[in-house]
Design an enzyme around this catalytic site. Structure first.
Site, PDB file in Angstrom:
ATOM      1  N   SER A 177      25.031 -20.294  50.913  1.00  0.00           N
ATOM      2  CA  SER A 177      25.958 -19.172  50.741  1.00  0.00           C
ATOM      3  C   SER A 177      26.160 -18.332  51.993  1.00  0.00           C
ATOM      4  O   SER A 177      27.044 -17.480  51.998  1.00  0.00           O
ATOM      5  CB  SER A 177      25.493 -18.273  49.600  1.00  0.00           C
ATOM      6  OG  SER A 177      25.928 -18.818  48.374  1.00  0.00           O
ATOM      7  N   LYS A 186      29.584 -17.831  53.526  1.00  0.00           N
ATOM      8  CA  LYS A 186      30.520 -16.750  53.178  1.00  0.00           C
ATOM      9  C   LYS A 186      30.659 -15.713  54.276  1.00  0.00           C
ATOM     10  O   LYS A 186      31.620 -14.929  54.262  1.00  0.00           O
ATOM     11  CB  LYS A 186      30.082 -16.115  51.860  1.00  0.00           C
ATOM     12  CG  LYS A 186      30.136 -17.088  50.676  1.00  0.00           C
ATOM     13  CD  LYS A 186      29.630 -16.445  49.399  1.00  0.00           C
ATOM     14  CE  LYS A 186      29.794 -17.417  48.240  1.00  0.00           C
ATOM     15  NZ  LYS A 186      28.519 -17.933  47.752  1.00  0.00           N
ATOM     16  N   SER A 191      28.134 -12.731  45.843  1.00  0.00           N
ATOM     17  CA  SER A 191      28.084 -14.105  46.327  1.00  0.00           C
ATOM     18  C   SER A 191      28.990 -15.012  45.489  1.00  0.00           C
ATOM     19  O   SER A 191      28.649 -16.144  45.152  1.00  0.00           O
ATOM     20  CB  SER A 191      26.646 -14.644  46.322  1.00  0.00           C
ATOM     21  OG  SER A 191      26.545 -15.836  47.062  1.00  0.00           O
TER      22      SER A 191
END
Length: 222
Positions: free
Chosen positions: A53, A56, A110
């Site tokens: 993640s 991102k 997230s």
């Protein structure tokens, strides 16, 4: 103040087996000064690994550059952005969000669905947006990075290094809106709390994207 980035990539679970020995508890690590990009510490910093993640971070700064920091543009959620596996802000088809709201959903919750919605809007499709993300990485000096999606779900040839992730994060932190987003504990407009529990402690900046990878900015007295 002295600002530095500590990036720890841990695509697999690992355990420190002895407090007396210096045994890395991660697959790769890099500590970098934000302004100078000077590497203070590194362990396997050039090893290619999946970044989960923390992808991102690049998604967010790419969007901010695409919209020239104008974040009040409205985005209608398409079917393709709904129900993306993994962490989610629970977007619904036809709902309307601003770019700002989706960026907060991206970094605080997230949200893989937020990542997809932003990619579709600012790239036309996910593949074209990932090409923009790769351009962002090159601008940051990250040459051992390749993005294949905007959220970080497992994907072939989707990788970075601890050093590259540090460079991308330092680059993103030059943007004031990005810095504001990732340092927010609670976004009132959508009643979103930052998933990153580290913000409750003595960190000035941190990220909500703590899955297989962790990226933390700390500002401490010099």
């Amino acid at each position: 103040f002295f600002a530095f980035i500590a990036v720890i990539l841990t695509p697999f679970s690992s355990i420190c087996v002895s407090a007396k020995e210096e045994i890395p508890c991660s697959q790769a690590e890099c500590v970098m000064e934000v302004n100078s990009r000077r590497i203070l510490y590194e362990y396997r910093g050039e090893t290619r690994l999946p970044m989960a993640s923390t992808t991102k971070i690049a998604t967010a700064i790419t969007v901010l550059e695409e919209c020239n920091n104008v974040v009040d543009r409205q985005i209608t959620i398409s079917r393709e952005a709904v129900g993306v596996e993994g962490s989610s802000a629970y977007l619904k088809e036809g709902d309307v969000y601003t770019t700002e709201e989706l960026l907060y959903g991206l970094m605080l919750r997230s949200g893989n669905d937020c990542a997809t919605a932003l990619a579709l809007h600012f790239g036309g499709n996910v593949s074209l947006f990932c090409a923009k993300m790769n351009e962002t990485a090159r601008k940051a000096g990250a040459i051992e990075t390749n993005f294949r999606n905007p959220h970080g779900l497992p994907c072939e040839n989707h990788y970075t290094t601890a050093r590259d992730l540090s460079l991308i994060t330092c680059y993103a932190l030059n943007n004031l809106i990005f810095r504001q987003i990732v340092s927010t504990q609670y976004y009132r407009q959508r009643h979103w709390k930052n998933k990153n529990k580290m913000l409750r402690f003595h960190f000035a900046f941190s990220f909500a994207v703590l899955m297989e990878a962790i990226s933390i900015l700390r500002i401490v007295p010099h």
